[in-house]
Design a protein around this motif. Structure first.
Motif, PDB file in Angstrom:
ATOM      1  N   ARG A   1      67.007  17.711  48.683  1.00  7.70           N
ATOM      2  CA  ARG A   1      66.167  18.250  50.033  1.00  7.70           C
ATOM      3  C   ARG A   1      65.349  17.432  50.462  1.00  7.70           C
ATOM      4  O   ARG A   1      65.470  17.648  51.421  1.00  7.70           O
ATOM      5  CB  ARG A   1      65.987  19.020  49.539  1.00  7.70           C
ATOM      6  CG  ARG A   1      65.289  20.813  49.795  1.00  7.70           C
ATOM      7  CD  ARG A   1      64.213  20.862  49.546  1.00  7.70           C
ATOM      8  NE  ARG A   1      64.969  22.110  48.108  1.00  7.70           N
ATOM      9  CZ  ARG A   1      64.454  22.982  46.762  1.00  7.70           C
ATOM     10  NH1 ARG A   1      63.713  23.808  47.484  1.00  7.70           N
ATOM     11  NH2 ARG A   1      65.353  22.966  46.108  1.00  7.70           N
ATOM     12  N   TRP A   2      64.863  16.239  50.064  1.00 10.95           N
ATOM     13  CA  TRP A   2      63.779  15.414  50.734  1.00 10.95           C
ATOM     14  C   TRP A   2      63.577  13.855  51.379  1.00 10.95           C
ATOM     15  O   TRP A   2      63.939  13.904  51.572  1.00 10.95           O
ATOM     16  CB  TRP A   2      62.493  15.381  49.383  1.00 10.95           C
ATOM     17  CG  TRP A   2      61.720  16.646  49.015  1.00 10.95           C
ATOM     18  CD1 TRP A   2      61.642  17.361  47.771  1.00 10.95           C
ATOM     19  CD2 TRP A   2      61.090  17.866  50.233  1.00 10.95           C
ATOM     20  NE1 TRP A   2      60.627  18.457  47.897  1.00 10.95           N
ATOM     21  CE2 TRP A   2      60.614  18.965  49.203  1.00 10.95           C
ATOM     22  CE3 TRP A   2      60.543  17.048  51.573  1.00 10.95           C
ATOM     23  CZ2 TRP A   2      59.908  19.478  49.882  1.00 10.95           C
ATOM     24  CZ3 TRP A   2      60.411  18.370  52.116  1.00 10.95           C
ATOM     25  CH2 TRP A   2      59.642  19.707  51.908  1.00 10.95           C
ATOM     26  N   SER A   3      65.324  13.875  49.967  1.00 13.94           N
ATOM     27  CA  SER A   3      65.154  12.519  50.786  1.00 13.94           C
ATOM     28  C   SER A   3      65.624  12.026  52.645  1.00 13.94           C
ATOM     29  O   SER A   3      65.123  11.247  53.055  1.00 13.94           O
ATOM     30  CB  SER A   3      66.302  11.991  49.648  1.00 13.94           C
ATOM     31  OG  SER A   3      66.109  11.206  48.447  1.00 13.94           O
ATOM     32  N   LEU A   4      66.669  12.838  52.693  1.00 20.17           N
ATOM     33  CA  LEU A   4      66.943  12.595  54.463  1.00 20.17           C
ATOM     34  C   LEU A   4      66.022  13.327  55.264  1.00 20.17           C
ATOM     35  O   LEU A   4      65.663  12.714  56.193  1.00 20.17           O
ATOM     36  CB  LEU A   4      67.766  13.955  54.409  1.00 20.17           C
ATOM     37  CG  LEU A   4      69.528  13.258  54.204  1.00 20.17           C
ATOM     38  CD1 LEU A   4      70.762  14.633  54.008  1.00 20.17           C
ATOM     39  CD2 LEU A   4      69.876  11.909  55.064  1.00 20.17           C
ATOM     40  N   LEU A   5      64.753  13.728  54.481  1.00 21.39           N
ATOM     41  CA  LEU A   5      63.697  14.307  55.220  1.00 21.39           C
ATOM     42  C   LEU A   5      62.274  13.556  55.354  1.00 21.39           C
ATOM     43  O   LEU A   5      62.089  12.613  56.384  1.00 21.39           O
ATOM     44  CB  LEU A   5      62.773  15.806  55.161  1.00 21.39           C
ATOM     45  CG  LEU A   5      63.852  16.358  55.255  1.00 21.39           C
ATOM     46  CD1 LEU A   5      63.256  18.073  54.086  1.00 21.39           C
ATOM     47  CD2 LEU A   5      63.506  17.405  56.200  1.00 21.39           C
ATOM     48  N   ILE A   6      62.266  12.615  54.163  1.00 19.68           N
ATOM     49  CA  ILE A   6      61.599  11.467  54.109  1.00 19.68           C
ATOM     50  C   ILE A   6      62.025  10.572  55.198  1.00 19.68           C
ATOM     51  O   ILE A   6      61.553   9.860  55.750  1.00 19.68           O
ATOM     52  CB  ILE A   6      61.606  10.646  52.415  1.00 19.68           C
ATOM     53  CG1 ILE A   6      61.155  11.499  52.315  1.00 19.68           C
ATOM     54  CG2 ILE A   6      60.662   9.417  52.553  1.00 19.68           C
ATOM     55  CD1 ILE A   6      60.774  10.950  50.149  1.00 19.68           C
ATOM     56  N   LEU A   7      63.880  10.197  55.002  1.00 20.81           N
ATOM     57  CA  LEU A   7      64.700   8.724  55.633  1.00 20.81           C
ATOM     58  C   LEU A   7      64.159   9.203  57.590  1.00 20.81           C
ATOM     59  O   LEU A   7      63.869   8.139  58.642  1.00 20.81           O
ATOM     60  CB  LEU A   7      65.737   9.167  55.176  1.00 20.81           C
ATOM     61  CG  LEU A   7      65.759   8.708  53.792  1.00 20.81           C
ATOM     62  CD1 LEU A   7      67.423   8.724  53.489  1.00 20.81           C
ATOM     63  CD2 LEU A   7      65.400   6.925  53.778  1.00 20.81           C
TER      64      LEU A   7
END
Lengths: 170, 170
Positions: B23-29
């Motif tokens: 869920r989060w890695s792509l949003l962080i990127l």
DNA sequence: ACCATAAGTTCTATTTTAGAACTGTCAATA
DNA sequence: TATTGACAGTTCTAAAATAGAACTTATGGT
């Protein structure tokens, strides 16, 4: 943050992540593009638990990425096939596979090779600009707020504001 | 299946999912590509818990997607910036954003617009064949096993075999 | 009657995530 | 000197998601 709030964010990436941003959905979709269609075939080829597979297939159908098509009556059985919306995920799948090919392969080399039937050659996917056809890189792209942007911030204003509010109320 | 087994699968998609498939890695990127670099800025703009953010940043650094660069001594503070490996994720991000733009926008329209500085126009990303330059679609691509493929099955043989073995032993 | 196939559902145990509070280091301010 | 604030985390408990296995339902074949 819950999954359902994600699909309402004013951000196309967040909304897409709500559909494909978990461990299994992308793997299921890969199988779909490799012509897998049936429950037990997904289960056998992925090693996913039946529980999760049922749940993810339901979700992908709900989002309109897959469609359930009956392939026999008595007992009623269905196949899961990609809709046009699902087929449109192909560039995402291919860019992910390509990144893995470049950055994550071991000494043995690529697990899969791709042949473009149109030109008959083995190829890699390249992302280009729809207007001038040049390959894209992050530093040549400038981001503008669009009509669906929230407030002044181009980025994810709702979360920023949510955080501010909770800080204020504390 | 555990996360660490994923990165050893003989499949470039699975290995990439081990890096960005949550869920989060792509949003962080996404934030990284929008020039966010610091812990509290990530936290404020995403609304992610500090715990998870620390964990994900650590993971992205471990995979070589981000690098920690000191920007001040006393107290020692770091920025997280994209490595070349991280910058190469751009086509993935863009194809995800584009799919969201086409299939997930509400009545208000796109949250963001992208300008190609090279040609000066607003654009969409298009994925083309590296050999002939034609736009790609799933049905014009044929998949072959590559040197890193496991056995006869082009697809994810290890999981298939693992499942078979456990079925046999039961 | 018994077994196999297919597509799920249900159950418990484990792992992951959410949400909030806390820690440590230093600079600037009162 | 004491206090406050910024920054980058860590630690805690409760809630949610996932793993792994067994069970259900419907039907066809032997």
């Amino acid at each position: 943050m819950k999954w359902d709030t994600l699909e309402e964010e004013p951000c196309s990436l967040a909304r897409t992540v709500a559909v494909i941003g978990d461990r299994w959905s992308l793997l299921i979709l890969r199988e779909c593009f490799l012509r897998i269609r049936r429950f037990d075939d997904f289960q056998a080829s992925l090693g996913i638990t039946r529980h999760l597979l049922a749940d993810r297939l339901k979700k992908l159908v709900r989002f309109g990425v897959l469609r359930k098509i009956p392939y026999q009556e008595a007992p009623k059985r269905y196949e899961y096939i990609l809709t046009q919306k699902g087929l449109d995920l192909y560039p995402i799948i291919m860019s992910i596979v390509h990144w893995g090919n470049v950055h994550m392969v071991d000494a043995r080399g690529r697990p899969l090779l791709h042949e473009h039937k149109t030109c008959g050659k083995m190829f890699d996917p390249v992302m280009v600009c729809s207007e001038c056809g040049e390959p894209l890189s992050a530093k040549h792209v400038h981001v503008h707020p669009g009509p669906g942007a929230r407030r002044s911030s181009p980025v994810h204003a709702s979360a920023r504001e949510r955080t501010k509010r909770s800080a204020e109320s504390a």
